[in-house]
Design a protein around this motif. Structure first.
Motif, short mmCIF file in Angstrom:
data_model
loop_
_atom_site.label_atom_id
_atom_site.label_comp_id
_atom_site.label_asym_id
_atom_site.label_seq_id
_atom_site.Cartn_x
_atom_site.Cartn_y
_atom_site.Cartn_z
N MET A 1 0.82 -1.18 0.00
CA MET A 1 0.00 0.00 0.00
C MET A 1 0.87 1.26 0.00
O MET A 1 0.44 2.29 -0.47
CB MET A 1 -0.91 0.01 1.21
CG MET A 1 -1.93 -1.12 1.19
SD MET A 1 -2.98 -1.13 2.63
CE MET A 1 -4.12 0.15 2.18
N LEU A 2 2.05 1.16 0.54
CA LEU A 2 2.96 2.30 0.59
C LEU A 2 4.11 2.01 -0.36
O LEU A 2 4.80 1.00 -0.21
CB LEU A 2 3.49 2.50 2.01
CG LEU A 2 4.42 3.66 2.24
CD1 LEU A 2 3.68 4.98 2.04
CD2 LEU A 2 4.98 3.60 3.64
N PRO A 3 4.33 2.88 -1.34
CA PRO A 3 5.43 2.63 -2.27
C PRO A 3 6.78 2.61 -1.55
O PRO A 3 7.09 3.48 -0.74
CB PRO A 3 5.36 3.81 -3.24
CG PRO A 3 3.96 4.33 -3.13
CD PRO A 3 3.55 4.05 -1.72
N LEU A 4 7.57 1.60 -1.82
CA LEU A 4 8.86 1.46 -1.15
C LEU A 4 9.85 2.54 -1.53
O LEU A 4 10.81 2.78 -0.80
CB LEU A 4 9.44 0.07 -1.44
CG LEU A 4 8.65 -1.10 -0.85
CD1 LEU A 4 9.30 -2.42 -1.25
CD2 LEU A 4 8.56 -0.99 0.65
N ARG A 5 9.60 3.24 -2.62
CA ARG A 5 10.52 4.31 -3.02
C ARG A 5 10.50 5.47 -2.02
O ARG A 5 11.44 6.25 -1.96
CB ARG A 5 10.19 4.81 -4.42
CG ARG A 5 8.81 5.37 -4.58
CD ARG A 5 8.53 5.72 -6.06
NE ARG A 5 7.12 5.82 -6.30
CZ ARG A 5 6.42 6.95 -6.14
NH1 ARG A 5 7.02 8.05 -5.76
NH2 ARG A 5 5.13 6.95 -6.38
N PHE A 6 9.45 5.57 -1.21
CA PHE A 6 9.42 6.61 -0.17
C PHE A 6 10.55 6.42 0.83
O PHE A 6 11.06 7.38 1.40
CB PHE A 6 8.09 6.60 0.57
CG PHE A 6 6.94 7.17 -0.22
CD1 PHE A 6 7.15 7.94 -1.36
CD2 PHE A 6 5.64 6.94 0.18
CE1 PHE A 6 6.09 8.46 -2.08
CE2 PHE A 6 4.58 7.46 -0.52
CZ PHE A 6 4.81 8.22 -1.66
N PHE A 7 10.94 5.17 1.07
CA PHE A 7 12.00 4.90 2.04
C PHE A 7 13.38 5.29 1.52
O PHE A 7 14.34 5.28 2.27
CB PHE A 7 11.97 3.44 2.48
CG PHE A 7 10.77 3.13 3.34
CD1 PHE A 7 10.76 3.46 4.68
CD2 PHE A 7 9.65 2.53 2.78
CE1 PHE A 7 9.65 3.20 5.46
CE2 PHE A 7 8.55 2.26 3.56
CZ PHE A 7 8.55 2.59 4.91
N ALA A 8 13.49 5.65 0.26
CA ALA A 8 14.74 6.18 -0.28
C ALA A 8 14.95 7.63 0.15
O ALA A 8 16.07 8.13 0.08
CB ALA A 8 14.75 6.08 -1.80
N ILE A 9 13.91 8.28 0.62
CA ILE A 9 14.00 9.65 1.12
C ILE A 9 14.44 9.58 2.58
O ILE A 9 13.73 9.01 3.42
CB ILE A 9 12.65 10.37 1.00
CG1 ILE A 9 12.16 10.33 -0.45
CG2 ILE A 9 12.75 11.80 1.52
CD1 ILE A 9 10.72 10.77 -0.62
N PRO A 10 15.63 10.12 2.92
CA PRO A 10 16.14 9.98 4.28
C PRO A 10 15.22 10.57 5.36
O PRO A 10 15.06 9.98 6.43
CB PRO A 10 17.47 10.74 4.25
CG PRO A 10 17.85 10.82 2.82
CD PRO A 10 16.58 10.80 2.04
N THR A 11 14.58 11.68 5.08
CA THR A 11 13.70 12.30 6.07
C THR A 11 12.51 11.39 6.36
O THR A 11 12.13 11.19 7.51
CB THR A 11 13.21 13.67 5.57
OG1 THR A 11 14.34 14.48 5.26
CG2 THR A 11 12.36 14.36 6.61
N PHE A 12 11.93 10.82 5.30
CA PHE A 12 10.79 9.93 5.48
C PHE A 12 11.19 8.70 6.29
O PHE A 12 10.46 8.29 7.20
CB PHE A 12 10.23 9.51 4.12
CG PHE A 12 9.04 8.60 4.22
CD1 PHE A 12 7.79 9.10 4.44
CD2 PHE A 12 9.20 7.22 4.09
CE1 PHE A 12 6.69 8.27 4.53
CE2 PHE A 12 8.11 6.38 4.19
CZ PHE A 12 6.86 6.91 4.41
#
Length: 86
Positions: A1-12
């Motif tokens: 449900m949550l795209p894993l590419r968001f975890f590439a953002i250090p702040t996220f």
């Protein structure tokens, strides 16, 4: 449900990890405190639940205040203050 590419953002990633640790600790605290009220202090379930009202009230007030304060000061300062108070 949550795209894993968001975890590439250090702040996220940092906010997600910090939020998970804080929630894990907070809900563990609530669980242990309810056992303490009922088993050690021999309070009824109702009295133990009522003993949580100040904690619940402070969480409600903090959530209510952080919206406008985040717009004014930004999220980093408030997260730092919140983590220090926690």
């Amino acid at each position: 449900m949550l795209p894993l590419r968001f975890f590439a953002i250090p702040t996220f990633s940092a906010v997600t990890i910090i939020g998970g640790v804080v929630n894990f600790g907070f809900y563990g605290f609530i669980f242990l405190l309810s056992l303490f009220f009922q088993d050690v202090q021999h309070k009824s379930a109702l009295a133990a639940g009522l003993a949580f009202l100040p904690l619940t009230g402070s969480v409600i007030i903090a959530n209510w205040l952080t919206g406008p304060l985040t717009g004014r000061f930004g999220p980093r300062l408030l997260m730092g203050v919140g983590l220090a108070l926690g």
